[in-house]
Design an enzyme around this catalytic site. Structure first.
Site, PDB file in Angstrom:
ATOM      1  N   GLY A   1     -11.086  -4.618   5.100  1.00  0.00           N
ATOM      2  CA  GLY A   1     -10.502  -5.820   4.526  1.00  0.00           C
ATOM      3  C   GLY A   1      -9.424  -5.413   3.552  1.00  0.00           C
TER       4      GLY A   1
ATOM      5  N   ASP B   1      -8.887  -4.989  -3.004  1.00  0.00           N
ATOM      6  CA  ASP B   1      -9.409  -5.889  -4.031  1.00  0.00           C
ATOM      7  C   ASP B   1     -10.246  -7.045  -3.485  1.00  0.00           C
ATOM      8  OD1 ASP B   1      -8.236  -4.397  -6.000  1.00  0.00           O
ATOM      9  OD2 ASP B   1      -6.374  -5.563  -5.983  1.00  0.00           O
TER      10      ASP B   1
ATOM     11  N   GLY C   1     -13.093  -6.448  -2.416  1.00  0.00           N
ATOM     12  CA  GLY C   1     -14.413  -6.072  -2.906  1.00  0.00           C
ATOM     13  C   GLY C   1     -15.277  -5.311  -1.918  1.00  0.00           C
TER      14      GLY C   1
ATOM     15  N   ASN D   1     -16.158 -13.387   0.437  1.00  0.00           N
ATOM     16  CA  ASN D   1     -16.622 -12.923  -0.872  1.00  0.00           C
ATOM     17  C   ASN D   1     -16.037 -13.777  -2.000  1.00  0.00           C
ATOM     18  OD1 ASN D   1     -17.936 -11.268  -2.691  1.00  0.00           O
ATOM     19  ND2 ASN D   1     -16.315  -9.717  -2.715  1.00  0.00           N
TER      20      ASN D   1
ATOM     21  N   GLY E   1      29.735  24.870  15.515  1.00  0.00           N
ATOM     22  CA  GLY E   1      30.679  25.849  14.976  1.00  0.00           C
ATOM     23  C   GLY E   1      30.066  27.212  14.724  1.00  0.00           C
TER      24      GLY E   1
ATOM     25  N   LYS F   1      28.219  29.427  19.470  1.00  0.00           N
ATOM     26  CA  LYS F   1      27.429  29.395  20.705  1.00  0.00           C
ATOM     27  C   LYS F   1      28.331  29.490  21.936  1.00  0.00           C
ATOM     28  CE  LYS F   1      25.620  25.335  19.883  1.00  0.00           C
ATOM     29  NZ  LYS F   1      26.226  25.100  18.578  1.00  0.00           N
TER      30      LYS F   1
ATOM     31  N   SER G   1      20.801  21.651  19.899  1.00  0.00           N
ATOM     32  CA  SER G   1      19.343  21.480  20.051  1.00  0.00           C
ATOM     33  C   SER G   1      18.612  21.704  18.728  1.00  0.00           C
ATOM     34  CB  SER G   1      18.778  22.379  21.157  1.00  0.00           C
ATOM     35  OG  SER G   1      19.395  23.649  21.196  1.00  0.00           O
TER      36      SER G   1
END
Lengths: 337, 617
Positions: free
Chosen positions: B16, B19, B21, B151, B455, B458, B526
């Protein structure tokens, strides 16, 4: 060119449309009865099957697992389950006793009987550096002794042997922070527990994957209560240390607790008298740190009846638990089991 | 009162909103049922006095279950606490679940093993967002019955019309969610009204107290279905014994029964059987067994032994519902490990059909799932699994997803049904295969995957490498990430989702080229380790080489061959790797080239020499 057509007619696109345009009244169909979780068996059988499942998951999921064996009642049950999990084969997992050198003599006697069994490998580790420094629970107190002889010793043993998973007998009903711990619980490279970042644990699907340096703890008895343990011991005829049963023993009263004088190392202080009382233990640790309770329970039946009527909890006899600076959560964060 | 040894066991949760309870209710229940030991009570009194010096003598029951230091400091429940108690008729395991939305995954953890939920509602507030969220998760996890505890009835003057209004509203929600049984009880948790004893303040309530309702709740009565045993472990102590260990998840089995090893077509008969360590003739649902087969066929963890006459369906593509629990969002296309039954299989979410507004159950469009969101998705697995829909067998229909890098459990879900697509697309047999094609080219096919910042060099190095390999007579292709974006991938941008899909396509194309017998050089930033791992998984061992082009960001920015860093720094280019989008450097690349150490020509020479042994047959 029949193939693309088949794909179009039965592909997922069609399912998408169906779900988008048909508003189902119910988010989920009701579960068939057979599908709901719950026992098909008596309570103890359910707990037994779950524990065996956890032990087998450890064997399947880790490179080099070990089972921690502390000679107490939970360890006796754990050992029994370890054998059942692999029967008719012998257990593929060794036992490890982290020995503080302060266990009761009857505990050492049982340990030797277990170690002598042909299907069992039992390793013993003691923090010999601390022992050489003369660390003692009587001189240095519960906190220092536990830290050096149990927490540090355990880390040493796990690192030395390279164990990546350790099975322990901790139960959630023992203590408030244990009640929060998962069945599979992970430790970082310093063996620290982070209670705020536990892995979700769904159904019985245990994610046992480790990142580099990580190790795991597994608690097959998580959902067992003290009463379950004793009923199972009775049902299965499991051997436990005789100290759990009441008999007349020499004791002294210290800080409101009955300490059994197990050997000459426990010297009565001024004003303390060695008396003979009919006592037994609910929990067994190092003997100067474990309080006995007065009891007439000399048999398993009597012990279980006594437990059902008990108005106090199990770990009440553990001196270390009363030290607020050494709460279980803090000890576990430092690597205590 | 003592519980007998043959008593039954009910597992339930309390949940629930914050607060409302929950912890107080549970503490009161344990207290009034006489299940709090004296020393725990004494500790509680002591803790209560320390936490609430203003209210001497009052017990704060929340402190019973909020066992972590952080919970006590903040006065909230972070994780599930388990408590154990019994009455004359029944043993109980209760999981006290956190109410905060951010701890939903812990709440799901508690709910997954329960068969009943006690849902708390504050009578003054009625159904809140968290009430609906928790009820939805309960239904998702398969909980079929709820005790609705309304409650703080004292704060609405014990008004039966308030109670009735909340009860009716919740019943409507339960109907919508498929929660079959709701018992509503008006309570005051702090004072114990209708907890273990009847309340004289609400005589109009004729239903049970909370404790009665828990004792009377019907236990799920398992009807035996067809035999299912997910293989957990193969136990092989010596040559003459091969035992299959696991929990019987449905049905029963006897020595002599014929079983099918799934996925697959192998059948065998059960030769011997152990139940919980003892020899036995038969075993049934829930029992831990070890069995041997005749003939001694080979099966492994993750496979399922099923009744040969009524096997499980098998599939690799599914419609599912899942709750995302990862801190990082779920990205369609990314690879995760899926755990189901006892198996582990590589899986990807191929589509998010919609996410679910857990407050209204409305489907919403979504491109990713964030923490604590629920979605209806399609799943694609690396290979077939034996399964059953979650509604007929949660043990074979529930799954979790595990992140490949962090090993964190990032989702849980339920398999709803298999997508028929997987049954209708078959692999077409080809007589000329990879081995023949590569033999014709006199080389071993290979994928060389270059990763690194924009840059970093690769393409320069790959270009030089391809020249050298071609000069040596090898058949190659350079698959450049930028070039592919002009065609095949021209529908993809640079968000995290698009980057995942970009790499997936590159990996699949490279895979086809390796199948064609080529040496493929792939150049792509990647940035995510998970996708590079996915790419590696597409290839056979030894066919994939990851080359990390390691150039410091400052150096890349200095070179800036395409002027992209300048644009990104000016804010003209979003999601630029290294600037506002992360790059996860490989931890264990096969080749690690530090470009500041040597010229591209020298690097290419070294790489060609290193690769020569792998390409030459």
């Amino acid at each position: 060119m029949a193939k693309p057509l088949t794909l179009l007619a039965s592909g997922e696109g069609k399912n998408d449309l169906a779900t988008a345009f048909r508003a189902p009244r119910r988010a989920f169909p009701e579960l068939a009865c057979s599908a709901m979780t719950g026992p098909a068996m008596p309570h103890l059988d359910t707990l037994e099957a779950e524990a065996i499942h956890v032990i087998r998951e450890v064997a399947a999921g880790f490179r080099k697992p070990v089972m921690l064996y502390s000679i107490g009642k939970d360890s006796s049950v754990l050992l029994h389950l370890l054998r059942k999990a692999f029967a008719p084969a012998p257990p593929p997992i060794p036992l490890l006793h982290v020995d503080t050198t302060w266990k009761f003599r009857q505990m050492y006697a049982l340990r030797e009987r277990v170690a002598a069994a042909p299907d069992i490998t039992l390793l013993v580790h003691t923090n010999v550096e601390a022992l050489a420094q003369g660390i003692s629970p009587l001189v240095h107190g519960a906190k220092v002794h536990t830290e050096l002889m149990k927490t540090v010793a355990l880390r040493q043993a796990l690192d030395r042997h390279g164990f990546d998973a350790a099975i322990g007998g901790a139960r959630r009903d023992e203590e408030i922070s244990r009640a929060k711990e998962r069945i599979f619980s992970f430790r970082n490279v310093q063996h620290r527990w982070d209670p705020k970042a536990q892995r979700p644990e769904l159904w019985h699907l245990y994610n046992t994957g480790l990142t580099p340096g990580e190790t795991a703890r597994a608690f097959p008895l998580s959902n067992w209560t003290e009463l379950d343990i004793w009923r199972y011991i009775r049902r299965e005829g499991i051997e436990v240390v005789p100290l759990y049963f009441a008999t007349e023993r020499p004791v002294i009263e210290r800080n409101g607790a009955w300490l059994v004088v197990d050997d000459e190392r426990l010297v009565p202080r001024a004003g303390e008298q060695v008396q003979v009382r009919r006592v037994r233990f609910r929990t067994l640790g190092c003997y100067p740190l474990t309080a006995a309770i007065e009891s007439n329970a000399t048999t398993l039946d009597a012990l279980i009846d006594e437990l059902i009527d008990a108005r106090t909890s199990e770990r009440q006899g553990r001196v270390i638990d009363r030290d607020p600076e050494a709460s279980m959560e803090r000890k576990k964060q430092e690597g205590y089991f | 009162m003592a519980a007998t040894e043959t008593d039954d066991l009910l597992r339930f949760i309390t949940c629930g909103s914050v607060d409302d309870g929950k912890s107080t209710l549970l503490g009161r229940l344990l207290h009034d049922a006489g299940m709090l030991p004296e020393d725990h009570l004494a500790t509680l009194a002591c803790d209560s006095a320390r936490q609430h010096p203003d209210a001497p003598g009052k017990l704060d029951f929340a402190l019973l279950t909020d066992g972590l230091a952080a919970e006590r400091e903040q006065g909230i429940t972070i994780d599930v606490a388990y408590r154990y108690f019994h009455t004359a008729h029944r043993s109980f395991i209760v999981a006290d679940c956190p109410g905060h939305e951010q701890y939903t995954r812990n709440m799901a953890t508690g709910a997954s093993t329960a068969s009943l939920a006690v849902v708390l509602v504050d009578a003054r507030k009625g159904l809140l967002a968290q009430t609906r969220r928790h009820s939805y998760i309960c239904a998702l996890m398969g909980i079929g019955q709820v005790i609705l505890a309304v409650n703080k009835m004292d704060l609405v003057g014990f008004d039966p019309t308030v109670f009735e209004g909340i009860r009716a509203a919740y019943q409507a929600l339960a109907d919508q969610l498929g929660i079959a049984r709701v018992v509503a009880i008006p309570v005051v948790a702090t004072d114990g009204d209708h907890i273990a004893t009847r309340s004289p303040r609400m005589p109009w309530h004729i239903g049970p107290t909370l404790l009665q309702a828990l004792e009377e709740a019907p236990l799920p009565q398992p009807v035996d279905g067809d035999f299912r045993l997910p293989i957990q472990l193969v136990v092989r102590p010596h040559q003459d014994y091969r035992g299959y260990a696991g929990i019987v998840e449905a049905g029963c089995v006897q020595v002599g029964d014929e079983v099918l090893v799934q996925p697959g077509k192998t059948t065998a008969r059960v030769a011997t059987l152990h139940v919980a360590g003892e020899p036995a003739d038969a075993a049934r649902r829930g029992q831990a067994v070890m069995l041997t087969l005749q003939p001694d066929v080979q099966a492994g963890r993750g496979q399922v032994l099923a009744s040969a006459g009524a096997p499980c369906p098998e599939a690799s593509q599914f419609a599912c519902h899942l709750l995302w629990m990862g801190e990082e969002p779920m990205l369609p296309g990314r690879a995760y490990d899926l755990l189901q039954g006892t198996g582990r299989v590589r899986a990807r979410i191929t589509a998010i059909k919609h996410k679910v507004d857990v407050h209204t159950q409305a489907p919403l469009a979504a491109r990713r799932l964030e923490l604590n969101e629920v979605g209806a998705c399609n799943l694609d697995l690396d290979h077939d699994i034996a399964f059953e829909p979650f509604t007929s067998n949660p043990a074979l229909g529930g799954f979790v997803l595990v992140d490949l890098q962090s090993r964190a459990t990032v989702a849980c879900g339920r398999l709803d049904f298999a997508l028929r697509r997987s049954a209708n697309i078959h692999w077409q047999h080809m007589d000329v295969d990879k081995a023949i094609r590569s033999h014709a080219k006199a080389q071993k096919p290979l994928c060389v995957w270059f990763t690194g910042l924009s840059g970093s060099g690769k393409s320069t190095i790959a270009n030089l490498l391809e020249q050298r390999l071609t000069a040596l007579g090898h058949h190659t292709y350079l698959l450049d990430g930028d070039n592919v974006r002009h065609g095949l991938n021209n529908d993809l941008g640079f968000t995290a989702e698009a980057r995942v899909e970009n790499i997936r396509r590159l990996a699949e194309v490279a895979h086809l080229m390796v199948d064609a017998g080529l040496v493929v050089l792939v150049c792509a930033i990647s940035p995510f380790a998970a996708e590079r791992e996915f790419a590696r998984e597409r290839f056979e061992p030894g066919e994939f080489v990851e080359v990390y082009i390691d150039t410091p960001l400052a150096e890349c920015e200095l070179r800036d061959p395409k002027g992209l860093y300048r644009k990104a720094r000016k804010g003209l280019l979003a999601n630029f790797t290294g600037i506002d989008s992360p790059y996860e450097p490989p931890a264990d690349a096969d080749v690690h080239l530090m470009t500041l150490d040597a010229s591209p020509q020298l690097q290419a020479d070294r790489l060609a020499a290193w690769l020569a042994g792998r390409i030459t047959p």
